[in-house]
Scaffold this motif. Structure first.
Motif, short mmCIF file in Angstrom:
data_model
loop_
_atom_site.label_atom_id
_atom_site.label_comp_id
_atom_site.label_asym_id
_atom_site.label_seq_id
_atom_site.Cartn_x
_atom_site.Cartn_y
_atom_site.Cartn_z
N ILE A 195 0.83 -1.20 0.00
CA ILE A 195 0.00 0.00 0.00
C ILE A 195 0.87 1.25 0.00
O ILE A 195 0.54 2.24 -0.67
CB ILE A 195 -0.94 -0.01 1.22
CG1 ILE A 195 -1.88 -1.21 1.15
CG2 ILE A 195 -1.75 1.28 1.30
CD1 ILE A 195 -2.82 -1.32 2.33
N LEU B 278 -3.78 0.26 -7.49
CA LEU B 278 -4.29 -0.47 -6.35
C LEU B 278 -5.79 -0.73 -6.53
O LEU B 278 -6.50 0.10 -7.10
CB LEU B 278 -4.08 0.32 -5.06
CG LEU B 278 -2.64 0.53 -4.57
CD1 LEU B 278 -2.62 1.47 -3.38
CD2 LEU B 278 -1.99 -0.81 -4.21
N LEU C 93 -8.07 -1.04 -1.38
CA LEU C 93 -6.79 -0.66 -0.79
C LEU C 93 -6.47 0.80 -1.05
O LEU C 93 -5.69 1.41 -0.32
CB LEU C 93 -5.66 -1.54 -1.36
CG LEU C 93 -5.70 -3.03 -1.02
CD1 LEU C 93 -4.46 -3.73 -1.58
CD2 LEU C 93 -5.78 -3.26 0.49
#
Length: 860
Positions: A434, A491, A495
């Protein structure tokens, strides 16, 4: 703070007495096949994936003066039938007493969509016999810190014969008491729990073994070990590792005191107010150790007059005001303001800041009054806060959690260890990163703090301060590099909400509300147009943005042509949900039919039509409660109530509009009824799709051991990544008989009762039998249809469902009713749901309750 999940109102109309079930516990799976994180594996260095449902004792702490390792004591051999013993758990607890269960408590906002309210699931507790340990009693002398910050775990009640520490305060869990037959380790610190029982055949001698680690330090070390054993350790540089190493080199008492102070709010604290008998009666040496290590500030570092004055009690503050010849009467805030105003004045004897200036004089006087005081140093605290952030990232989007530096994670671990919370079984599977690097994490942390500040300012009514924070956030949002945006775009959306851009987009959305509150509509329109130019962050908010933009243009700025252009673009936006599309279409129709907007009619040709079918309406009467407007009603109590002072029976009760409607439907022959709104159907969906919701093999939807739902539950990805399984289950429900539906519900109910799942409110139904009765009445075709709708768009589908579900358990007839009191109107989400339910051939209607005078005794 592990605060309980708010429950939906649940009014029941049932012929059965409310009672809980005591289903047999499910047979445990073999250790190698059981998934679902419950604890940490200290030997393998993997992210914790399993925590025992039983309360675990803390591991022994390092000897005084020794540098403790993250795993103070090797684990014992696992108990028969269990997997490997979790880290920092030297000795398992005895089995719980029969019939004892843990009190329900929810997971803190897990899985909650960041753009909307928290999930609606109830907070379950382990069912009796499922391995939940009885609440441990505090050891003699140990209690909770009276000044502990909100969010720390609640301390169990002391065992019979044990007295609670008079200085302990509620809010913190106490160390476990010795098991029967065990004696407290004579070498343990005052107030600490008993040492683990010796193995059979061993004698427990004084000095044998080391004193146990208190629960709060054990949990803190567990968090450190889990994060530093994962790939997230790359997000800490040399400076961060210096503070981590400094903490590990502290003495046992130093570590205990630092964790205690870290869990409190970041304020200056009087040393005389610190009362930790389990650490020591004299904390001066330990404070000196933390100060020399740079982890703690002392009174010599106190330079801010405002922070110093906050240390004073009300009598001390009045005494301070009198000593400077200021008015000492009035509220605390007024006295503080006068002292701060005096502190900002320049001395009449000098133009320079000298000791004789009023500010320094007030500061010195305060220091003399309060004596020794301490405050946790910010640099090290920020490092440990980021550790907690990474340990349970799904919780950290909670604004309240952000404000207290993430200490609620420690409370979650504590509640799990005590057996008060049990999370579902699932497999933690991480694939994507992330945060690209440390700076990315720092920016996200800063953004979350800004979000908490905005919400706090708005709640307090400081709109100008909130607007300034939003302007700063907009500047930082515009400074995002293209490389960061491209990385965020790659992503998945579930997320992406943990990125800096997403959080700043939320802040800017709040900024629109602030600008509208301040009647700055032109600036609000510019902000909305800027938000709509991007589609990477908060795509589910686009319908709300289009709606507000068209409203501001049409109603406030009187720019009808631009409002129509906005409406057309909003209707063509694929990210706009059906309820927002309906709102946009109805606004366009009102503009088209308005006599003052005839010259714009040509712009509204060939609009995409969005319509819903109306449902039947019924109107009943209710006696309004005097002095309460139309909020509460009076109703005859059919049961025998208590007697009044003169011995007259109490035959009238105060109730809500939904309870008036339940009484009406009871007269219509429906012997069962629940006021649960969306909670009723969300619970049925959670029970019927339990195994699919917690399905293994999908990457990054379960990233830590403390989730009550997958991260993608409230996104379109939930259906896309489970399409085959969901459609198979929907088809199965379509053709399922009543017996099959009841069996499916019973299997999940008995196997997972009181496990903390976001969608399932275990208290909404009085029993398993009531749940099976409702499922039998609804039938497979209806359940399959409503479950498909929820699976495809749970975020928007969880709101707008009818208030009441009533049914006749004998004839298997049911009715869904949306209740509206006087002057209430249907929302667009409710209109959409009523139309969809009617298409599923459900018996659905809108029940209007009209208020009549309180003197009337007739209920129509």
């Amino acid at each position: 703070m592990l605060s309980p999940v708010p429950k939906r109102p649940c009014s029941r109309l049932s012929l059965r007495a409310r009672g809980g079930l005591n289903p047999p516990p499910p047979a445990p799976a073999p250790p190698e096949t059981r998934t679902g994180a419950r604890g940490a594996d200290s030997r393998s260095g993997r992210l914790p994936c399993r925590l025992s449902r039983r309360h675990r004792r803390a591991a022994p702490a390092p000897r005084e003066g020794a540098a403790p390792a993250l795993d103070p004591d090797p684990d014992p051999a696992p108990a028969p039938g269990e997997g490997a013993a979790p880290a920092l758990d030297p000795d398992p607890d005895p089995a719980p007493a029969p019939g004892e269960g843990a009190a329900p408590a929810p997971a803190p906002g897990e899985g909650a969509d960041p753009d909307s309210a928290p999930g609606e699931g109830a907070a379950p507790a382990p069912a009796p016999g499922e391995g939940a340990a009885p609440a441990p009693a505090p050891a003699p002398g140990e209690g909770a810190d009276p000044d502990s910050a909100p969010g720390e775990g609640a301390a169990p009640a002391p065992a019979p014969g044990e007295g609670a520490d008079p200085d302990s305060a509620p809010g913190e869990g106490a160390a476990p008491a010795p098991a029967p037959g065990e004696g407290a380790d004579p070498d343990s610190a005052p107030g600490e729990g008993a040492a683990p029982a010796p193995a059979p055949g061993e004698g427990a001698g004084p000095g044998k073994g080391r004193p146990p680690v208190p629960y709060y330090l054990s949990n803190f070390l567990l968090v450190m070990e889990a994060v530093l054993a994962s790939e997230d350790k790359e997000l800490f540089n040399e400076d961060d590792n210096y503070w981590l190493g400094t903490f590990q080199k502290l003495s046992a008492t130093g570590q205990k005191l630092y964790v205690r102070l870290f869990q409190r709010k970041l304020n200056w604290l009087k040393v005389t107010k610190l009362n930790y008998p389990d650490i020591g009666l004299d904390l001066t040496p330990t404070i000196k150790e933390l100060s020399l290590a740079g982890l703690l500030l002392t009174e010599s570092d106190l330079c801010n007059v405002s922070e110093a004055l906050n240390l004073l009690s009300a009598p001390e503050l009045k005494l301070m005001a009198r000593s400077f010849h200021l008015r000492s009467q009035g509220q605390r805030a007024e006295i503080l303001e006068s002292l701060l105003h005096l502190a900002k004045q320049q001395s009449i004897f000098s133009c320079n800041q000298k000791p004789s200036s009023p500010g320094l004089a007030i500061l010195n006087r305060v220091k003399k009054m309060v004596g020794n005081c301490v405050k946790v140093a910010a640099p090290a605290r920020a490092v440990f806060s980021r550790l907690l952030l990474l340990f349970n990232l799904t919780d950290y989007t909670d604004e309240e959690e952000a404000a207290c530096a993430g200490q609620n994670q420690l409370s979650t671990v504590l509640m799990v260890n005590m057996g008060h919370v049990t999370f579902p079984s699932y497999t933690v599977l991480r694939e994507k990163k992330i945060f690209q690097h440390r700076d990315d994490l720092l920016r996200y942390n800063e953004a979350v703090q800004s979000l908490a500040e905005v919400i706090t300012a708005m709640t307090s009514g400081f709109w100008s301060d909130a607007l300034q924070i939003c302007k700063t956030a907009k500047e930082k949002w515009s400074q995002l590099e293209n490389s960061d945006i491209r990385f965020h775009q790659q992503l998945p959306v579930y997320l992406r909400r943990f990125t800096t851009g997403w959080v700043y987009t939320r802040i800017r959305t709040y900024g629109v509300e602030i600008l509208q509150r301040l009647h700055m509509y032109e600036e609000a329109v510019e902000e909305l147009q800027s938000l709509l130019e991007q589609s990477i962050y908060c795509p589910n908010s686009r319908g709300h943005w289009w709606n507000r933009l068209s409203l501001n243009l049409h109603q406030h700025l009187k720019q009808t042509d631009q409002a129509i252009h906005c409406l057309r673009k909003g209707l063509d936006d694929d990210c706009v949900h059906m309820s927002h599309r309906l709102a946009l279409y109805q606004r366009a129709v009102r503009i088209r039919d308005s006599p003052s907007c005839k010259k714009w009619c040509h712009l509204l040709q060939n609009l995409p039509i969005v319509r819903v079918q109306d449902v039947p309406h019924v109107t009943i009467k209710g006696r309004s409660c005097p002095g309460m407007g139309n909020a509460l009603f009076l109703m005859e109590n059919t049961s025998e109530g208590p007697s009044l002072g003169q011995g007259e029976p109490c035959d009238t009760i105060i109730c809500s509009v939904e309870e008036v409607s339940l009484a009406y439907y009871r007269q219509q022959g429906f012997d069962q009824g629940i006021h649960g709104e969306g909670t009723t159907f969300l619970t049925l969906f959670g029970l019927l799709f339990w195994d699919i919701i917690f399905q293994s093999g999908i990457p990054d939807v379960f990233r830590n051991p403390y989730q009550s739902c997958p991260l993608d539950l409230y996104t379109d990805c939930f259906y896309q990544q489970r399409r085959e399984c969901i459609e198979s289950r929907v088809n199965f429900l379509q053709n399922a008989s009543k017996e099959t539906l009841c069996t499916l519900i019973a299997d999940v109910w008995n196997g997972h009762r009181d496990i903390n799942a976001t969608l399932v409110n275990w208290e909404i139904f009085s029993s398993l039998q009531q749940t099976q009765s409702l499922v039998s009445c609804l039938g497979g075709p209806f359940l399959s249809g409503i479950c498909r709708i929820l699976a495809k768009d749970l975020r928007n589908g969880r709101a707008g469902l009818p208030d009441l579900v009533v049914w006749n358990s004998h004839s298997c007839q049911y009715k869904l009713a949306e209740v509206k009191g006087p002057s209430d109107q249907l929302s667009h989400k409710q209109m959409v749901w009523l139309d969809q339910l009617q298409r599923l051939e459900a018996d659905v209607e809108v029940c209007h309750v009209n208020a009549v005078g309180a003197r009337s005794h007739q209920l129509s």
